[in-house]
Structure formats: C-alpha cells, structure tokens
Design a protein around this motif. Sequence first.
Motif, PDB file in Angstrom:
ATOM      1  N   SER A 111       0.856  -1.181   0.000  1.00  0.00           N
ATOM      2  CA  SER A 111       0.000   0.000   0.000  1.00  0.00           C
ATOM      3  C   SER A 111       0.892   1.231   0.000  1.00  0.00           C
ATOM      4  N   LYS A 113       0.641   5.780   0.601  1.00  0.00           N
ATOM      5  CA  LYS A 113      -0.181   6.927   0.972  1.00  0.00           C
ATOM      6  C   LYS A 113       0.630   8.215   0.864  1.00  0.00           C
ATOM      7  N   SER A 119      -4.691   7.228  -0.302  1.00  0.00           N
ATOM      8  CA  SER A 119      -4.063   6.091  -0.964  1.00  0.00           C
ATOM      9  C   SER A 119      -3.667   6.465  -2.390  1.00  0.00           C
ATOM     10  N   ASP A 197      -1.763  -4.566  -5.347  1.00  0.00           N
ATOM     11  CA  ASP A 197      -1.577  -4.512  -3.899  1.00  0.00           C
ATOM     12  C   ASP A 197      -1.091  -5.822  -3.287  1.00  0.00           C
TER      13      ASP A 197
END
Length: 254
Positions: A111, A113, A119, A197
């Motif tokens: 992931s 950010k 995200s 992911d």
Amino acid sequence: MFSLRKTVLSAVASAMIAGSAHAAFLVTYEAPGVVNTTTSFDYKGVENFDLRTAANNQSFGTDFGTASDPITITGSYAGVDIYKADLWGGAGNTGNYAVTFTTNGYTLNLSAKDEDDNSVPVTYFGYWLSALDQGNQVKFYRNEIEVFSFNPTDVLTITGGCPNAANPYCGNPVTGENKNEPYVFLNFYDQSGLGFDKIVFSENPTGGGYESDNHTVGYYTSITGNPLEVPEPASLALIGLALVGMGAVRRRAA
C-alpha cells in the motif's frame, strides 16, 4: 501532488478503455550484471533484506526506506525465507536475499499513501532474479483478483538459454558460478495506472528455490530496459524442454 493525481486519473481512464489487466503489464529486463532498476519514479522504495535475520518462514513489515518521504510505501511479507548471500542469491554477492522452496510460496502485500493519508497506486515492481529454475512463478493481484503472472518460460525468452558461454546472463555475475541458470533484473510496469496490492512468489513445480533481491516498488515515470518479446509457440515448446533440463541439474531442496 496535484500533477500526480491528475496523471493517475488519466491512467485509470485509459485503463478502462484499454481492455484486460493482463495486457496492461509491460515487462523489461536490465543489462547483464545490473542488480537495480534504471527506471525513474515519482516515488519509490527498495527492500534489500540486509537488515533482516537469516531464518525460514518469516513475516515482517517494511517501509522500503520511504518513512520520511512525501509518499510512504508499506509492505508486509509473510512466509518468506531469508538467506545470506551465496552463489544462488544476494545482489552483488553481499547481504541477504529472499527465497521460497514451496508451492505456497510467500506473499508481499503493498500500500502507499501521500502526506494527506490518501491512498496512491503502486504501479511498478522490480527485482533481481537470480538462479532461475523451472518452478519460479510470480503473480500480481489487485483487490484479490489476479491481474498478471510471469513464469520461467517468460524469463528465458528474454535472457536466452543456459549454459551458454556466449550468454552474459548465464551464471552469478560476481562469482561466475552456476552457469546453468540465468541471473537478471526484471522491471514490471502496470500501464493501466490502477496499480496492484499483492505479489505472490512460489516455487511450482518444486525443484529448487525462487531467489530474489532488491525488491523495488513505486510509481514509475519512465520505462527502461529491454522489452519482453513473446516467442512463437514452437519456441515456447523448446524453451520448456530447456527448463526441464535445468530442473534436472538443480542444486538443492528446502
């Protein structure tokens, strides 16, 4: 950050028109002996496993060295073996590397950010693949749906068969050992812009280990290296026979 989001939205729109997720992936390979990508990025990180303990069946988190960057990339490894550098793995023949000897393999969840905790996609993965054998398989997922897979036959289409004295990809580039197997850095680009992911590495069929190092993740801004050329079916059959032969001389089990 506005330009990045604009780029992402544009890529997502293009992906909706483009068709299948499989077709959206591009694979390239670096020059012989290169153990890191030459790609440029908006954001990226690298896990080289050198700070990990050499032991089997490990689970751990990583920030790929991005903890203080505007974009933070996090990863979670599960079920991975970490080995000290040897003739089969370890970029530059130093530090540690990741490996699996099982059909279940190991998983890397990803992931990313931005500063506002939004995200953002991971559209690139690259790694130094060492001591290729017939069981090496890698699969990419988005929201638990497989979007791309890559196997040893694909690798041999770009590096050529081993052993071959004229092939610079054959054998450990530092020690010169293990001429029966290719060593190459691979770049995987998700051109859809949607990103992925999860990545799963497995050794299927079993016959050795799936060794890799310098796991690199990020949002790419350039495509570098030589593109994969897909062979004709007859060539694929010949490559498959070569892989069977490689498996017969594979050096070790778990």
